[in-house]
Design an enzyme around this catalytic site. Structure first.
Site, PDB file in Angstrom:
ATOM      1  N   ASP A 102       0.736  -1.198  -0.070  1.00 20.72           N
ATOM      2  CA  ASP A 102      -0.050   0.367  -0.446  1.00 20.72           C
ATOM      3  C   ASP A 102       0.584   0.546  -0.227  1.00 20.72           C
ATOM      4  OD1 ASP A 102      -2.071   2.185   0.929  1.00 20.72           O
ATOM      5  OD2 ASP A 102      -3.076   0.827   0.558  1.00 20.72           O
ATOM      6  N   ILE A 103       0.656   2.177  -0.546  1.00 16.80           N
ATOM      7  CA  ILE A 103       1.437   3.338  -0.494  1.00 16.80           C
ATOM      8  C   ILE A 103       0.652   4.478   0.562  1.00 16.80           C
ATOM      9  CG2 ILE A 103       1.172   3.399  -3.054  1.00 16.80           C
ATOM     10  CD1 ILE A 103      -0.301   5.651  -3.188  1.00 16.80           C
TER      11      ILE A 103
ATOM     12  N   GLU B   2     -13.763   2.290  -0.839  1.00 16.50           N
ATOM     13  CA  GLU B   2     -13.057   3.783  -1.541  1.00 16.50           C
ATOM     14  C   GLU B   2     -12.848   3.492  -3.284  1.00 16.50           C
ATOM     15  OE1 GLU B   2     -10.524   5.341   0.760  1.00 16.50           O
ATOM     16  OE2 GLU B   2     -11.918   6.616   2.085  1.00 16.50           O
ATOM     17  N   VAL B   3     -11.788   1.940  -3.479  1.00 14.06           N
ATOM     18  CA  VAL B   3     -11.757   2.098  -4.627  1.00 14.06           C
ATOM     19  C   VAL B   3     -12.820   1.290  -5.369  1.00 14.06           C
ATOM     20  CG1 VAL B   3     -10.110   1.150  -6.267  1.00 14.06           C
ATOM     21  CG2 VAL B   3      -9.020   2.042  -4.448  1.00 14.06           C
TER      22      VAL B   3
ATOM     23  N   HIS C 154     -10.477  -5.268  -3.252  1.00 19.22           N
ATOM     24  CA  HIS C 154      -9.240  -5.715  -2.959  1.00 19.22           C
ATOM     25  C   HIS C 154      -9.458  -6.354  -1.371  1.00 19.22           C
ATOM     26  CE1 HIS C 154     -10.475  -1.298  -2.312  1.00 19.22           C
ATOM     27  NE2 HIS C 154      -9.834  -1.496  -1.447  1.00 19.22           N
TER      28      HIS C 154
ATOM     29  N   HIS D 193      -7.158  -6.118   1.954  1.00 17.47           N
ATOM     30  CA  HIS D 193      -5.918  -5.086   2.629  1.00 17.47           C
ATOM     31  C   HIS D 193      -5.157  -5.926   3.751  1.00 17.47           C
ATOM     32  CE1 HIS D 193      -7.043  -1.033   2.060  1.00 17.47           C
ATOM     33  NE2 HIS D 193      -8.044  -1.916   1.918  1.00 17.47           N
TER      34      HIS D 193
END
Length: 125
Positions: A39-40, A105-106, A110, A112
């Site tokens: 994750d960025i 949010e995306v 996904h 995490h």
């Protein structure tokens, strides 16, 4: 801003752009059907994202439309990554937000993987 996970897949989302090579990522694992990367903006010492390569908005979408091969690959990828980055040594948390109330949010499924420190309660009150 949370998204509506019932909307059609938006191929301009950040994860679709990473999959097309338009944006860089620090890859942890790549398989036929999945991609895992750091994750960025990490929220823990270990913070990895695992995404399917297919155009799936959420778990609901993925479980309804993905092939058995995609589902098996994605599930295995999550476990493989947790072991590869050492998250399994003391425990880790998997999180997948779905829809507006879930905080997604995306608009691309996904998961995490968080670890490397005590993670506190599951939900803040």
């Amino acid at each position: 801003m949370p998204i509506d996970a019932k909307q059609p897949y938006d191929d301009s989302n950040i994860f679709a752009r990473i999959l097309r090579g338009e944006l860089p990522s620090k890859t942890v694992l790549e398989t036929d059907h999945s991609l895992a990367f750091h994750d960025i903006n990490p929220l823990a010492p270990i913070h990895i994202l695992v995404i399917p390569k297919g155009a799936y908005v959420s778990w609901d979408d993925f479980s309804a439309r993905a092939s058995d091969a995609e589902i098996a690959d994605f599930t295995r990828a999550v476990g493989d990554v947790a072991r590869q980055v050492g998250a399994d040594a003391q425990g880790y948390r998997l999180l997948s937000n779905v829809g507006k109330r879930g905080g997604q949010e995306v608009p691309h499924l996904h998961v995490h993987i968080f670890g490397g420190q005590p993670l506190g309660p599951m939900l803040a009150r």
